[in-house]
Design a protein around this motif. Sequence first.
Motif, PDB file in Angstrom:
ATOM      1  N   VAL A   1      -7.763  -0.628  -5.604  1.00 59.50           N
ATOM      2  CA  VAL A   1      -6.370  -0.292  -5.287  1.00 59.50           C
ATOM      3  C   VAL A   1      -5.415  -1.325  -5.874  1.00 59.50           C
ATOM      4  O   VAL A   1      -4.356  -0.982  -6.411  1.00 59.50           O
ATOM      5  CB  VAL A   1      -6.176  -0.173  -3.764  1.00 59.50           C
ATOM      6  CG1 VAL A   1      -4.699  -0.059  -3.415  1.00 59.50           C
ATOM      7  CG2 VAL A   1      -6.933   1.042  -3.235  1.00 59.50           C
ATOM      8  N   THR A   2      -5.783  -2.596  -5.799  1.00 60.82           N
ATOM      9  CA  THR A   2      -4.896  -3.633  -6.334  1.00 60.82           C
ATOM     10  C   THR A   2      -4.798  -3.549  -7.859  1.00 60.82           C
ATOM     11  O   THR A   2      -3.744  -3.827  -8.432  1.00 60.82           O
ATOM     12  CB  THR A   2      -5.388  -5.036  -5.931  1.00 60.82           C
ATOM     13  OG1 THR A   2      -6.746  -5.214  -6.364  1.00 60.82           O
ATOM     14  CG2 THR A   2      -5.329  -5.225  -4.429  1.00 60.82           C
TER      15      THR A   2
ATOM     16  N   ALA B   1      -4.844  -0.812  -9.510  1.00 58.52           N
ATOM     17  CA  ALA B   1      -3.990   0.337  -9.803  1.00 58.52           C
ATOM     18  C   ALA B   1      -2.528   0.109  -9.429  1.00 58.52           C
ATOM     19  O   ALA B   1      -1.679   0.933  -9.756  1.00 58.52           O
ATOM     20  CB  ALA B   1      -4.520   1.569  -9.061  1.00 58.52           C
ATOM     21  N   ALA B   2      -2.245  -0.988  -8.749  1.00 59.06           N
ATOM     22  CA  ALA B   2      -0.890  -1.245  -8.250  1.00 59.06           C
ATOM     23  C   ALA B   2       0.107  -1.435  -9.385  1.00 59.06           C
ATOM     24  O   ALA B   2      -0.257  -1.871 -10.482  1.00 59.06           O
ATOM     25  CB  ALA B   2      -0.895  -2.474  -7.355  1.00 59.06           C
TER      26      ALA B   2
ATOM     27  N   SER C   1       0.116   5.676  -7.824  1.00 60.12           N
ATOM     28  CA  SER C   1      -0.835   4.819  -8.537  1.00 60.12           C
ATOM     29  C   SER C   1      -2.274   5.070  -8.114  1.00 60.12           C
ATOM     30  O   SER C   1      -3.211   4.795  -8.870  1.00 60.12           O
ATOM     31  CB  SER C   1      -0.483   3.340  -8.293  1.00 60.12           C
ATOM     32  OG  SER C   1       0.814   3.060  -8.742  1.00 60.12           O
ATOM     33  N   LEU C   2      -2.469   5.609  -6.903  1.00 62.18           N
ATOM     34  CA  LEU C   2      -3.828   5.861  -6.426  1.00 62.18           C
ATOM     35  C   LEU C   2      -4.550   6.907  -7.268  1.00 62.18           C
ATOM     36  O   LEU C   2      -5.787   6.976  -7.247  1.00 62.18           O
ATOM     37  CB  LEU C   2      -3.802   6.313  -4.962  1.00 62.18           C
ATOM     38  CG  LEU C   2      -3.560   5.221  -3.919  1.00 62.18           C
ATOM     39  CD1 LEU C   2      -3.558   5.838  -2.523  1.00 62.18           C
ATOM     40  CD2 LEU C   2      -4.622   4.139  -4.014  1.00 62.18           C
TER      41      LEU C   2
ATOM     42  N   VAL D   1      -7.263   5.643  -9.449  1.00 61.75           N
ATOM     43  CA  VAL D   1      -8.474   5.065  -8.856  1.00 61.75           C
ATOM     44  C   VAL D   1      -9.588   6.100  -8.861  1.00 61.75           C
ATOM     45  O   VAL D   1      -9.454   7.183  -8.286  1.00 61.75           O
ATOM     46  CB  VAL D   1      -8.209   4.586  -7.409  1.00 61.75           C
ATOM     47  CG1 VAL D   1      -9.494   4.043  -6.790  1.00 61.75           C
ATOM     48  CG2 VAL D   1      -7.123   3.521  -7.402  1.00 61.75           C
TER      49      VAL D   1
ATOM     50  N   ILE E   1       2.213   1.763  -3.422  1.00 61.55           N
ATOM     51  CA  ILE E   1       1.163   2.283  -4.310  1.00 61.55           C
ATOM     52  C   ILE E   1       0.980   3.788  -4.099  1.00 61.55           C
ATOM     53  O   ILE E   1       0.845   4.556  -5.060  1.00 61.55           O
ATOM     54  CB  ILE E   1      -0.160   1.524  -4.060  1.00 61.55           C
ATOM     55  CG1 ILE E   1      -0.024   0.069  -4.518  1.00 61.55           C
ATOM     56  CG2 ILE E   1      -1.318   2.199  -4.793  1.00 61.55           C
ATOM     57  CD1 ILE E   1      -1.191  -0.813  -4.108  1.00 61.55           C
ATOM     58  N   VAL E   2       0.989   4.202  -2.837  1.00 62.15           N
ATOM     59  CA  VAL E   2       0.828   5.632  -2.529  1.00 62.15           C
ATOM     60  C   VAL E   2       2.011   6.433  -3.048  1.00 62.15           C
ATOM     61  O   VAL E   2       1.854   7.482  -3.696  1.00 62.15           O
ATOM     62  CB  VAL E   2       0.652   5.840  -1.010  1.00 62.15           C
ATOM     63  CG1 VAL E   2       0.686   7.330  -0.669  1.00 62.15           C
ATOM     64  CG2 VAL E   2      -0.658   5.212  -0.531  1.00 62.15           C
TER      65      VAL E   2
ATOM     66  N   VAL F   1       0.839  -1.203   0.000  1.00 52.28           N
ATOM     67  CA  VAL F   1       0.000   0.000   0.000  1.00 52.28           C
ATOM     68  C   VAL F   1       0.874   1.252   0.000  1.00 52.28           C
ATOM     69  O   VAL F   1       0.602   2.221  -0.725  1.00 52.28           O
ATOM     70  CB  VAL F   1      -0.947   0.000   1.211  1.00 52.28           C
ATOM     71  CG1 VAL F   1      -1.663   1.341   1.339  1.00 52.28           C
ATOM     72  CG2 VAL F   1      -1.966  -1.129   1.094  1.00 52.28           C
TER      73      VAL F   1
ATOM     74  N   ALA G   1     -13.103  -1.126  -2.746  1.00 52.72           N
ATOM     75  CA  ALA G   1     -11.931  -0.257  -2.586  1.00 52.72           C
ATOM     76  C   ALA G   1     -10.647  -1.072  -2.641  1.00 52.72           C
ATOM     77  O   ALA G   1      -9.667  -0.666  -3.287  1.00 52.72           O
ATOM     78  CB  ALA G   1     -12.019   0.499  -1.256  1.00 52.72           C
TER      79      ALA G   1
ATOM     80  N   ILE H   1     -14.740   2.657  -5.809  1.00 49.11           N
ATOM     81  CA  ILE H   1     -14.589   2.141  -4.447  1.00 49.11           C
ATOM     82  C   ILE H   1     -15.934   1.955  -3.739  1.00 49.11           C
ATOM     83  O   ILE H   1     -15.967   1.517  -2.591  1.00 49.11           O
ATOM     84  CB  ILE H   1     -13.678   3.053  -3.604  1.00 49.11           C
ATOM     85  CG1 ILE H   1     -14.321   4.423  -3.407  1.00 49.11           C
ATOM     86  CG2 ILE H   1     -12.306   3.192  -4.253  1.00 49.11           C
ATOM     87  CD1 ILE H   1     -13.515   5.331  -2.484  1.00 49.11           C
TER      88      ILE H   1
END
Length: 392
Positions: free
Chosen positions: A315-316, A318-319, A190-191, A194, A185-186, A182, A311, A199
């Motif tokens: 997120v996954t 967008a990883a 990548s978030l 989203v 990703i942040v 996570v 959600a 979500i």
Amino acid sequence: MNRESRPSTSTHAIVAGVVTAVVGFTSSFAVVLTGLDAVGASADEAASALFVLSVTMGVGTIAFSWRLRRPVTMAWSTPGAALLAGAVAPEGGYATAVGAFVVAGVLYALTGLFTPLARLVRAIPLALANAMLAGVLLGLCVQPFRALVDEPAAVAPVLLTWLLLLRVARRWAVPGAFAAAVVVIVVTGSLAAVDSADIAPRLTWTAPGFDLATMLAIGLPLYLVTMTSQNIPGAAVLASFGYDAPMRPALFYAGGATVATAGLGGYSINLAAISAALAAGPEAHPDPARRWVAGVSAGTTYLAFGPLAAAVAAVTVAAPTGLVAAVAGVALIGTFASAATSALGDPGHRDAAAITFVVAASGVVAFGVGAAFWSLLAGGLYLLVMRRPVQA
């Protein structure tokens, strides 16, 4: 137990239940998403699956724990999800995979209703079932290290976190790896990809399609691996702490819930095995008669995870490439080690298990049927030939 200590120990049982659910969800949801993606599920269908699985696990866990006053926890089938991840996408698309989920659900219910079918499952050598599972898992367990070569900056923090937590807090190694993912990703931004609409909790229905090859390639192996790697060990875990597992009602519930929710992505639920000890052991409560509180707490936490499923799935998606595969891979290494040890540790079935393992790991597909089915057939054929008396 005196009155002064009762509130604190009850609180401890509640916390133990929350930990059971958090560890169970975060340590394997990536495997579930990987498996559903492999059989053709879209992002929306995968999010729907996480939602409905969380709800059916939660309802079953609360109902059995409350009604029986035992810490009976349900879970999705992590080995089953791994089997899906190693399967070939069915020619009929995701709909035929849903049909295979229905077949597996019917078989769970029938196993709970009819003793002869349960005996037939127990007659399958455990070494062969574990060898099939280990062979399927091998390809998934190497993914983190392949991803490390391709995306070192993204994957290295995940693997380092996992390794360090294995040393100091083993139970939290995989959740910690997910937390590290996570952060990656942040940091990578990548978030930004989203959409807030992605979500929102949602359910997506897919009408099941029925195809014989997909039933043999996915439905039957899903049933067998879940029975031998989840339900039977789950009952054994409860027995080790002095509880009788409600095997028949649990199988009937699991089968009914799977059939009812397969179109929403509910590929399989079952008795918890790995996480069951967290709620059933003395760490949950010193009094075995009070550990059911941990079961109710775990079920309630699973219900809370349901609305968060979309959600998590968004997120996954967008990883960075390989990141989710890395989390799923490290989550399965312990299961792989256990399955491989059980498969090859029995001298009487070692050669048959080795053949089963190799065929499962090969990924071979014949007549539209994948390696999991052929591996069991190959191992069983070897046993049949080698154990049949030679005519003079």
